[in-house]
Each structure stands twice: as structure tokens, then as C-alpha cells.
Design a protein around this motif. Structure first.
Motif, PDB file in Angstrom:
ATOM      1  N   UNK A   1       0.784  -7.264  -4.453  1.00 41.37           N
ATOM      2  CA  UNK A   1       0.250  -7.640  -3.884  1.00 41.37           C
ATOM      3  C   UNK A   1      -0.690  -7.100  -3.464  1.00 41.37           C
ATOM      4  N   UNK A   2      -1.770  -6.822  -2.675  1.00 39.35           N
ATOM      5  CA  UNK A   2      -2.579  -6.397  -1.845  1.00 39.35           C
ATOM      6  C   UNK A   2      -2.220  -5.533  -0.508  1.00 39.35           C
ATOM      7  N   UNK A   3      -2.143  -5.248  -0.264  1.00 38.82           N
ATOM      8  CA  UNK A   3      -1.167  -4.622   1.064  1.00 38.82           C
ATOM      9  C   UNK A   3      -2.288  -4.204   2.185  1.00 38.82           C
ATOM     10  N   UNK A   4      -1.500  -5.352   3.013  1.00 34.48           N
ATOM     11  CA  UNK A   4      -2.127  -6.049   3.990  1.00 34.48           C
ATOM     12  C   UNK A   4      -2.254  -4.899   5.572  1.00 34.48           C
ATOM     13  N   UNK A   5      -3.770  -4.818   5.391  1.00 30.74           N
ATOM     14  CA  UNK A   5      -4.009  -3.997   6.468  1.00 30.74           C
ATOM     15  C   UNK A   5      -5.016  -3.557   8.025  1.00 30.74           C
TER      16      UNK A   5
ATOM     17  N   UNK B   1       0.103  -1.576   6.733  1.00 31.29           N
ATOM     18  CA  UNK B   1      -1.036   0.035   6.625  1.00 31.29           C
ATOM     19  C   UNK B   1      -2.024  -0.961   8.514  1.00 31.29           C
ATOM     20  N   UNK B   2      -1.302   0.629   9.079  1.00 33.94           N
ATOM     21  CA  UNK B   2      -2.708  -0.097  10.298  1.00 33.94           C
ATOM     22  C   UNK B   2      -3.220   1.215  10.567  1.00 33.94           C
ATOM     23  N   UNK B   3      -5.382   1.305  10.483  1.00 32.16           N
ATOM     24  CA  UNK B   3      -5.863   1.989  10.414  1.00 32.16           C
ATOM     25  C   UNK B   3      -6.335   2.883  11.977  1.00 32.16           C
TER      26      UNK B   3
ATOM     27  N   UNK C   1       6.056   1.794  16.247  1.00 29.74           N
ATOM     28  CA  UNK C   1       6.819   0.869  16.866  1.00 29.74           C
ATOM     29  C   UNK C   1       7.357  -0.289  15.859  1.00 29.74           C
ATOM     30  N   UNK C   2       7.000  -0.402  14.183  1.00 29.31           N
ATOM     31  CA  UNK C   2       6.507  -1.711  13.563  1.00 29.31           C
ATOM     32  C   UNK C   2       6.726  -1.111  12.263  1.00 29.31           C
ATOM     33  N   UNK C   3       6.475  -1.781  11.468  1.00 32.64           N
ATOM     34  CA  UNK C   3       7.476  -1.793  10.076  1.00 32.64           C
ATOM     35  C   UNK C   3       5.941  -1.274   9.176  1.00 32.64           C
ATOM     36  N   UNK C   4       4.552  -1.068   9.986  1.00 31.71           N
ATOM     37  CA  UNK C   4       3.677  -0.505   8.447  1.00 31.71           C
ATOM     38  C   UNK C   4       3.489   1.084   8.907  1.00 31.71           C
TER      39      UNK C   4
END
Length: 426
Positions: free
Chosen positions: A43-47, A110-112, A129-132
Motif C-alpha cells: 500500500x502507498x505510504x500515507x504522508x 510519514x510526516x514531513x 509522539x505518533x506512530x509515523x
């Protein structure tokens, strides 16, 4: 890719117009859904992207490319200044800040973060603090204390952190490592980084934090070596094998300014590694014209010059001169590969430790010494005018070649002596 003229990826100022677009429970529902399969059936990574202006526009373009390839799904963006119409996918939900985004968006991979320097620490800590996993633009944070907080948070969370020193994705680095190992230029005697760029008055008016050391008591440290030409410093350190704080033996700074700003625009940073190798970074934003910055390796039997914004490596020895242009790995793709199959990160958080010592030395150094107006002339008019320090090109070359500061070279405008940074206890 070089550092752009503007890196103001969203100003976190109060009173900004709230972002518009879908923001309510629909955002949470959409982001919780299944992403389309990417390459290999994954699955595509949710960003999520925080900061869509300035350098954030680069990330938007890159994410558009990766989304078209089925690698990512940009599900949300955050910025107090709304994104330009059509600049984000219609399926991406828009929020005024990371707090609101995280409250209504789940399942992020992922968070940028591409925001002003002084916001990196709080936003980075919130992301961890998240799972990203986290991609944090350079410089990582604005103080060594905040860097240590981020390191501890990353370790506690088990999340991966990539720092946006894009030059560290260059394939030239492996070639440089090989030529140094096989003695192509003899014994490595020193490394110098030279950067001479032009920045006009408008550059320092583009945001509240531009050219500032602090804002309302909060560290910013927006100087020549910590932001626009930070890649020169980081690349020189990487080639020298200086990655962590433990790799630095001594650090001196000599900071100046020709512009009416708080921070330095013309500086020398002199570093010595634990192995005794000198690294001298001579940098300015007050040149006659902008020239591609470079890192030079001085060997006993030749020299090599790496133009890191172009991934171009030139080697000169008694046998002659060679030049080659290399490819580059995208740091976002590298982080995604690290998530999926353990590919080593190219610019991991811990490897920014040596750079953070340089930033801390600049942050705690005396105020940059103003360069006397006698030695500065202005080219252009109004906000397009830029300062030019007399003889700066020659000064930079001599500084790098001799591993000397401006005052040691006897330059008439160099009034201050090098400031020795006290390394923190290990």
C-alpha cells in the motif's frame, strides 16, 4: 539540488488566515481508509506535509511525483497560510496546523516538516509522539539542547528520523570515499567548504525570522552557515567522517555581518576532527555574484573538488584532471525504503550531531561583528540591492586554502578574533 533562495515554509505567526478546505470528520474518515497498492503490491505510504510554502513547494512537487508512481498518498497538509489553489491534491485535507491535522488524521506513515527553523523542535516532537516516521528539514533544530530532546524522543518512540540535507543523497559521496581510501590524491591533509552567494534586502524581509538569532527569546539561528549554506558545512563534515558530536575535537567561529541583521552573513567556521583533520568553512551571502558552492579535499598528491549542488566531482593529480557528474537518491524515497526493507538512512538524525555542534557554536558565539561600511558597497536598488564585501572572493579562497580565519589573514574589516567553542562534556 541546492538550497533555494527562500526556505520560509509557512510562518507560524498568530493572526494568519486559517487554512481552507475539507477539515472535519471527513478528513479523519478519508485518512483511515485503505491506500491504493504501490509498487510490489505494497500500500502507498500515507504522508502528511507540514509547511507548503517556500521549500515546502519542493516537497509538494516531489510528493506529486511519488504519488503518481503509487509510492505515497498525500492525505493531509498543514500550514497557517493556505496553499495556493491547485498546489495540493484535491484528496489531501488542509489544516491550519499540525495539532489540528493530528486530531483528525489517523494511520499516517510519514510526516514531513518543512517549516521555519524555530518550529522544528516542537513540531518534530509532536510528530514523534505518533506512530509515523519523520522527515525534518535542515537545520534539524535551533539548539543542541533541542537536538538532544529530539534524539531521546526518537529513541523512545522507535521511529526513524531523516534530516533534509539533500546533498547527502549524492552518489558522488561513495566515489569520494573510494578515492580517499585508495590514495588517489595522497594523504588527506584538510577539507575546506567555500560558498559565495548573493542575498538581497528582500531576502531578509521575506519573513519575520529571516536573519534573526532569536525571536521573543526563542532561538532561530538563521545565519549563513546554519541555513542557506548549511549543506556546505554538512557535506564537508560527512566527507571528513564527522557525523556525531563525539567526532569533533575543536571548533572555532568568526562571524560577521554586512547587512542590518542579527545573524551572520559572512563567516569562517574552523573545525578539527578527533582524528586531527582540519575542516574550514568560509561562507558569505555578500558576494559579487552567486557561484556554485563546493567542498575541496586537499591531499598530499592532488586535490578533489565536489560541487555538491550539481553532484559534480573534479579530481586533479599529476596524472591530469578528471570530472564526473553523479546521480542522487531522493531522501524521501530513501526513508520510505528504510521503512519497507531496512535500507540505511542517508541522513539520519544522529548523524547530524556534528553539524549541531557547529550550530551550537554559532548560537552561543558573540554577536556577529558588523563590517565597516567602508568595506561594503551595494549593488542594485531598493529591496533588490545586495551587499558586497570588498575582496570577499579572494578572502574565501585564502581562508579555505590556509585554514585561516579572516582576522588571521589580516583583512582590514576583520575586527574580531576567532571564538573558541567549549565542547560539551561527553
Amino acid at each position: 539540488m541546492g538550497t533555494p533562495t527562500a526556505t520560509d515554509a509557512g510562518t507560524q505567526a498568530s493572526g494568519d488566515t486559517p487554512a481552507t478546505g475539507p477539515q472535519s470528520p471527513a478528513a479523519n474518515a478519508a485518512s483511515a481508509g485503505e491506500s491504493s497498492p504501490g509498487p510490489g503490491g505494497r500500500p502507498a505510504a500515507k504522508v502528511a506535509l507540514v509547511g507548503v510554502h517556500g521549500f515546502g513547494t519542493h516537497h509538494l512537487r516531489n510528493l506529486e511525483r511519488l504519488q503518481a508512481a503509487g509510492v505515497v498518498d498525500l492525505v493531509a497538509v498543514a500550514d497557517p497560510n493556505p496553499p495556493a489553489a491547485g498546489s495540493v491534491p484535491e484528496t489531501a485535507h488542509v489544516f491550519p496546523g499540525l495539532t489540528e491535522l493530528l486530531a483528525e488524521t489517523t494511520g499516517l506513515d510519514l510526516i514531513i516538516v518543512a517549516t521555519p527553523i524555530q518550529t522544528h523542535a516542537p513540531l518534530g516532537l509532536a510528530a514523534l509522539a505518533t506512530a509515523a516516521d519523520l522527515y525534518l528539514e535542515k537545520p534539524p533544530v535551533a539548539s543542541l539542547a533541542d537536538f538532544n530532546l529530539l534524539v531521546h524522543a526518537a529513541a523512545a518512540s522507535g521511529r526513524s528520523v531523516q534530516i533534509g540535507f539533500q546533498s547527502l543523497g549524492s552518489h558522488a559521496l561513495a566515489a569520494i570515499e573510494e578515492l580517499l581510501a585508495d590514495g588517489t590524491i595522497g594523504t588527506l591533509q584538510g577539507i575546506s567548504a567555500t560558498g559565495r552567494w548573493v542575498r538581497d534586502r528582500a531576502y531578509y524581509k521575506r519573513s519575520r525570522w529571516a536573519g534573526r538569532r532569536t525571536i521573543d527569546g526563542v532561538d532561530v539561528v538563521d545565519g549563513v552557515a546554519t541555513n542557506p549554506l548549511a549543506h556546505a558545512v554538512a557535506t564537508a563534515l560527512r566527507i571528513a567522517g564527522a557525523r556525531t558530536t563525539a567526532d569533533i575535537a575543536s571548533l572555532e567561529t568568526e562571524l560577521y555581518r554586512a547587512n542590518q541583521i542579527e545573524s551572520d552573513d559572512t563567516s569562517v567556521i574552523r573545525i578539527r576532527t578527533r582524528g586531527g583533520l582540519p575542516i574550514t568553512c568560509a561562507l558569505t551571502l555578500c558576494a559579487t555574484e552567486s557561484v556554485e558552492p563546493y567542498v575541496m579535499f586537499q591531499g598530499s598528491a592532488g586535490t578533489a573538488v565536489f560541487h555538491y549542488t550539481e553532484d559534480r566531482l573534479a579530481v586533479e593529480t599529476a596524472k591530469g584532471r578528471t570530472e564526473e557528474v553523479f546521480g542522487r537518491d531522493d531522501l524521501t524515497e530513501n526513508l520510505l525504503a528504510h521503512r519497507s526493507n531496512g535500507t540505511p538512512l542517508l541522513s539520519p538524525l544522529l548523524d547530524s550531531g556534528a553539524f549541531m555542534l557547529v550550530l551550537e557554536a554559532i548560537r552561543t558565539a558573540p554577536l556577529p561583528a558588523p563590517i565597516d561600511a567602508e568595506f561594503v558597497h551595494w549593488e542594485g536598488e531598493g529591496d533588490s540591492a545586495h551587499a558586497v564585501v570588498a575582496g570577499i572572493e579572494d578572502a574565501l579562497e585564502r581562508s579555505g586554502a590556509q585554514h585561516a580565519t579572516f582576522s588571521e589573514l589580516g583583512l582590514p574589516w576583520a575586527a574580531s578574533a576567532p571564538h573558541v567553542f567549549s565542547l560539551p562534556a561527553s
